[in-house]
Design a protein around this motif. Structure first.
Motif, mmCIF file in Angstrom:
data_model
loop_
_atom_site.group_PDB
_atom_site.id
_atom_site.type_symbol
_atom_site.label_atom_id
_atom_site.label_comp_id
_atom_site.label_asym_id
_atom_site.label_seq_id
_atom_site.Cartn_x
_atom_site.Cartn_y
_atom_site.Cartn_z
ATOM 1 N N ASP A 35 0.816 -1.213 0.000
ATOM 2 C CA ASP A 35 0.000 0.000 0.000
ATOM 3 C C ASP A 35 0.850 1.263 0.000
ATOM 4 O O ASP A 35 0.576 2.210 -0.740
ATOM 5 N N ARG A 47 -5.697 7.039 -4.100
ATOM 6 C CA ARG A 47 -6.880 7.271 -3.268
ATOM 7 C C ARG A 47 -8.028 7.842 -4.100
ATOM 8 O O ARG A 47 -9.177 7.414 -3.969
ATOM 9 N N ARG A 50 -9.592 5.135 -6.246
ATOM 10 C CA ARG A 50 -10.504 4.264 -5.490
ATOM 11 C C ARG A 50 -11.863 4.931 -5.297
ATOM 12 O O ARG A 50 -12.910 4.284 -5.428
ATOM 13 N N THR A 72 -4.828 -6.129 -0.314
ATOM 14 C CA THR A 72 -4.888 -5.877 1.124
ATOM 15 C C THR A 72 -6.237 -5.309 1.556
ATOM 16 O O THR A 72 -6.370 -4.825 2.681
ATOM 17 N N THR A 74 -7.810 -2.648 0.738
ATOM 18 C CA THR A 74 -7.927 -1.189 0.860
ATOM 19 C C THR A 74 -9.143 -0.684 0.096
ATOM 20 O O THR A 74 -9.919 0.136 0.600
ATOM 21 N N SER A 75 -9.323 -1.165 -1.130
ATOM 22 C CA SER A 75 -10.490 -0.761 -1.912
ATOM 23 C C SER A 75 -11.774 -1.320 -1.303
ATOM 24 O O SER A 75 -12.813 -0.653 -1.288
ATOM 25 N N ARG A 77 -12.535 -1.799 1.772
ATOM 26 C CA ARG A 77 -12.942 -0.969 2.908
ATOM 27 C C ARG A 77 -13.672 0.278 2.411
ATOM 28 O O ARG A 77 -14.664 0.701 3.009
ATOM 29 N N GLY A 99 -4.046 -7.695 4.512
ATOM 30 C CA GLY A 99 -5.337 -7.032 4.598
ATOM 31 C C GLY A 99 -6.066 -7.343 5.884
ATOM 32 O O GLY A 99 -6.726 -6.465 6.470
ATOM 33 N N ARG A 102 -4.616 -5.204 8.546
ATOM 34 C CA ARG A 102 -5.043 -3.818 8.362
ATOM 35 C C ARG A 102 -6.489 -3.626 8.825
ATOM 36 O O ARG A 102 -6.815 -2.636 9.496
#
Length: 246
Positions: A35, A47, A50, A72, A74-75, A77, A99, A102
């Motif tokens: 990330d 960012r 996304r 992980t 991130t997207s 979430r 992930g 995280r």
């Protein structure tokens, strides 16, 4: 190159034939700093990409979303923030473990995210299981893109929507030349400073350069059975959001 890992310096990177075991191992290798490396290499633009993907999905509370090649999560979430149930699916166990750690530190503010190991060519889900399906920066890493797009359609409910967020071809000629120069020269150099496996980013640069332009990817979506196919360029076409309806 075909059928084997390509040695590069001290590490190894997957060949462009994209054997799943090699690509998964490569992503296992970069998971720890994935990330932060992406944020540095994209100058923080990841960012915004996304957020644009979430808007293009037209998410609504209560929907069931498949985030394929979620890495992980991130997207995932970000998608859950709309109050959705997100299944984050990836074939790299190392990425999913990163992930999971995280998400334990920062659970989604709304909705839910569940991590699932799975292959985009043989998704472990029944037909018509999702209202929305998406894949960000992962479609170019699958061994059979048409088969993956067809598999995504199989698991999408009638009336559902697909959004593909992927690196693409800048639309302005001078920008395209500068971008390709950055991919093949600057990106690996920057990755050496911040990544846990800089050699893997040589493969990633090559895979971006070899990826089809926007109209060609749109044709692949249509051939896989998606309707109302179109795309929207982000950052001058460095990234494109392709969409289709089921």
């Amino acid at each position: 190159m075909a059928g084997r890992a390509v040695e590069a310096g001290r590490g190894a990177r997957a060949g462009l034939d994209k054997r799943p075991d090699q690509v998964a191992a490569m992503f296992d290798q970069v998971a720890r700093r994935y990330d932060i490396t992406n944020a540095v290499l994209s100058a923080g633009m990841d960012r915004g990409w996304r957020k644009a993907t979430a808007r293009e999905l037209r998410l609504a509370e209560g929907q069931r979303v498949l985030d394929l090649a979620a890495g992980t999560a991130t997207s995932s979430r970000a998608f859950a923030a709309a109050g959705t149930e997100v299944l984050a699916c990836d074939f790299s166990v190392g990425m999913l473990r990163a992930g999971q750690a995280r998400l334990a530190r920062r659970p989604p503010v709304a909705g839910s995210v569940r991590l699932v190991a799975g292959d985009g060519l043989r998704l472990p889900f029944p037909d018509a299981a999702f209202d929305r399906v998406t894949i960000s920066f992962g479609l170019r890493n699958v061994a059979d893109v048409p088969a993956c797009l067809a598999e995504l359609r199989r698991v999408t409910r009638p009336g559902g929507r697909l959004v593909v967020c992927e690196f693409s071809q800048p639309t302005w000629g001078p920008m395209r030349r500068v971008y390709l120069e950055y991919l093949m020269r600057a990106l690996p150099a920057v990755a050496r400073a911040v990544s846990s496996s800089a050699d893997s980013y040589v493969y990633l640069a090559e895979s971006i350069r070899a990826w089809p332009a926007q109209p060609d990817l749109a044709d692949l979506l249509s051939a896989a059975g998606w309707t109302n196919v179109g795309w929207r360029n982000l950052t001058g076409g460095i990234v494109a959001l392709h969409h289709g309806d089921c």
